[in-house]
Design a protein around this motif. Structure first.
Motif, mmCIF file in Angstrom:
data_model
loop_
_atom_site.group_PDB
_atom_site.id
_atom_site.type_symbol
_atom_site.label_atom_id
_atom_site.label_comp_id
_atom_site.label_asym_id
_atom_site.label_seq_id
_atom_site.Cartn_x
_atom_site.Cartn_y
_atom_site.Cartn_z
ATOM 1 N N LEU A 1 -56.744 19.434 28.270
ATOM 2 C CA LEU A 1 -56.634 20.322 29.419
ATOM 3 C C LEU A 1 -57.905 20.399 30.256
ATOM 4 O O LEU A 1 -57.831 20.443 31.482
ATOM 5 C CB LEU A 1 -56.261 21.739 28.955
ATOM 6 N N LYS A 2 -59.074 20.442 29.595
ATOM 7 C CA LYS A 2 -60.319 20.673 30.335
ATOM 8 C C LYS A 2 -61.494 19.954 29.675
ATOM 9 O O LYS A 2 -61.527 19.785 28.459
ATOM 10 C CB LYS A 2 -60.669 22.170 30.373
ATOM 11 N N GLY B 1 -62.463 25.033 16.739
ATOM 12 C CA GLY B 1 -61.527 26.061 16.330
ATOM 13 C C GLY B 1 -60.341 26.161 17.269
ATOM 14 O O GLY B 1 -60.243 25.433 18.258
ATOM 15 N N TYR B 2 -59.443 27.084 16.956
ATOM 16 C CA TYR B 2 -58.212 27.226 17.738
ATOM 17 C C TYR B 2 -57.826 28.693 17.832
ATOM 18 O O TYR B 2 -58.215 29.526 17.010
ATOM 19 C CB TYR B 2 -57.074 26.434 17.083
ATOM 20 N N ALA C 1 -56.945 24.678 21.470
ATOM 21 C CA ALA C 1 -57.921 24.212 20.486
ATOM 22 C C ALA C 1 -59.141 23.699 21.247
ATOM 23 O O ALA C 1 -59.019 23.195 22.372
ATOM 24 C CB ALA C 1 -57.334 23.106 19.614
ATOM 25 N N PHE C 2 -60.313 23.819 20.649
ATOM 26 C CA PHE C 2 -61.565 23.498 21.326
ATOM 27 C C PHE C 2 -62.362 22.497 20.502
ATOM 28 O O PHE C 2 -62.362 22.538 19.271
ATOM 29 C CB PHE C 2 -62.381 24.773 21.554
ATOM 30 N N SER D 1 -64.485 20.659 25.286
ATOM 31 C CA SER D 1 -63.138 20.310 25.725
ATOM 32 C C SER D 1 -62.138 21.323 25.192
ATOM 33 O O SER D 1 -62.369 21.986 24.180
ATOM 34 C CB SER D 1 -62.753 18.896 25.255
ATOM 35 N N CYS D 2 -61.021 21.431 25.903
ATOM 36 C CA CYS D 2 -59.941 22.344 25.544
ATOM 37 C C CYS D 2 -58.632 21.551 25.493
ATOM 38 O O CYS D 2 -58.361 20.758 26.402
ATOM 39 C CB CYS D 2 -59.846 23.479 26.560
ATOM 40 N N TRP D 3 -57.850 21.774 24.437
ATOM 41 C CA TRP D 3 -56.630 21.010 24.198
ATOM 42 C C TRP D 3 -55.459 21.948 23.934
ATOM 43 O O TRP D 3 -55.653 23.088 23.506
ATOM 44 C CB TRP D 3 -56.799 20.097 22.977
#
Length: 242
Positions: A56-57, A80-81, A86-87, A104-106
């Motif tokens: 995402l980011k 972590g999430y 999740a990061f 990053s972000c998922w």
């Protein structure tokens, strides 16, 4: 922290021997995939549950852009999430010298329904990824504005080789499309200092991408990628250059 030493290939460099931005994003993606696989929540595990990770980011900061460097140490750590995000953090080093940091972000998406999954419930996480708590090494994701005026634009076809294992264009191609309209003179006289990316929508084979750029100033460019046929926003990117 998962760590890997790599040799930078000539195909991953531009004519100034600077590592291409697309190569850096590929490094991050490959490391994240390998680390997730080792920890039990990678591709081979989630596909059985009709799930896929979607990026995402990104927030990427370069202390020193890698130019003329042939050996790099890459590091990543799942941070972590929470319920739906999740990061993950990354580092790029030349020996002991830190060249870049990234956060990053998922999201975990159900490939049948297209909806985001509750990460904890879907994966039954063990200690490989704890609940997220922000720490000092986590970079802040910046908001990105939509360009107000368009200074450059180009249209690109989605090729077969642009498609990844999820059957849509790999996110590493997005930075290629975003930067190409800038032209040779700008790219050859600038290096990326910071880069913020938001991935909003996937695009598939047979479609076209419209890449548009607003020049904010000599050291700041704002990019938007759209589906050429539908006008849907695919990605927003803000880059500060040196």
């Amino acid at each position: 922290m998962f760590e890997e030493k790599i040799q930078v290939k000539y195909s991953e460099m531009d004519y100034k021997q600077a590592v291409k931005p697309s190569a850096i994003l590929n490094y991050f993606q490959d490391m994240a995939s390998e680390n997730a696989e080792n920890l039990g929540f990678g591709y081979s595990f989630i596909t059985k549950k009709n799930l896929a990770w979607f990026l995402l980011k990104y927030r990427i900061e370069f202390m020193k852009y890698p130019v003329g460097v042939y050996s790099l140490t890459l590091k990543t750590q799942p941070r972590g999430y929470n319920k739906i995000f999740a990061f993950r953090n990354f580092e790029i080093c030349n020996g002991q010298e830190l060249l870049a940091r990234a956060s990053s972000c998922w999201a975990l998406v159900n490939t049948v329904t297209g909806k985001m999954a509750n990460i904890g419930e879907a994966l039954e996480f063990n200690s490989g990824m704890p609940p997220y708590q922000k720490q000092s090494e986590d970079l802040d994701f910046e908001k990105i504005s939509v360009p107000e005026k368009i200074d450059f634009e180009s249209v690109f076809d989605i090729r077969y080789d642009d498609i990844d294992v999820n059957c849509h264009a790999n996110n590493c191609n997005y930075i290629i499309w975003a930067l190409e309209p800038l032209g040779f003179d700008f790219r050859s006289s600038h290096c990326i200092k910071t880069m913020d990316i938001i991935f909003k929508k996937e695009i598939k084979f047979g479609s076209k991408v419209l890449s548009q750029i607003e020049i904010i100033n000599e050291n700041n460019t704002l990019h938007i990628l759209k589906n050429f046929d539908t006008g849907e926003e695919l990605s927003l990117i803000n880059i500060v250059w040196s």
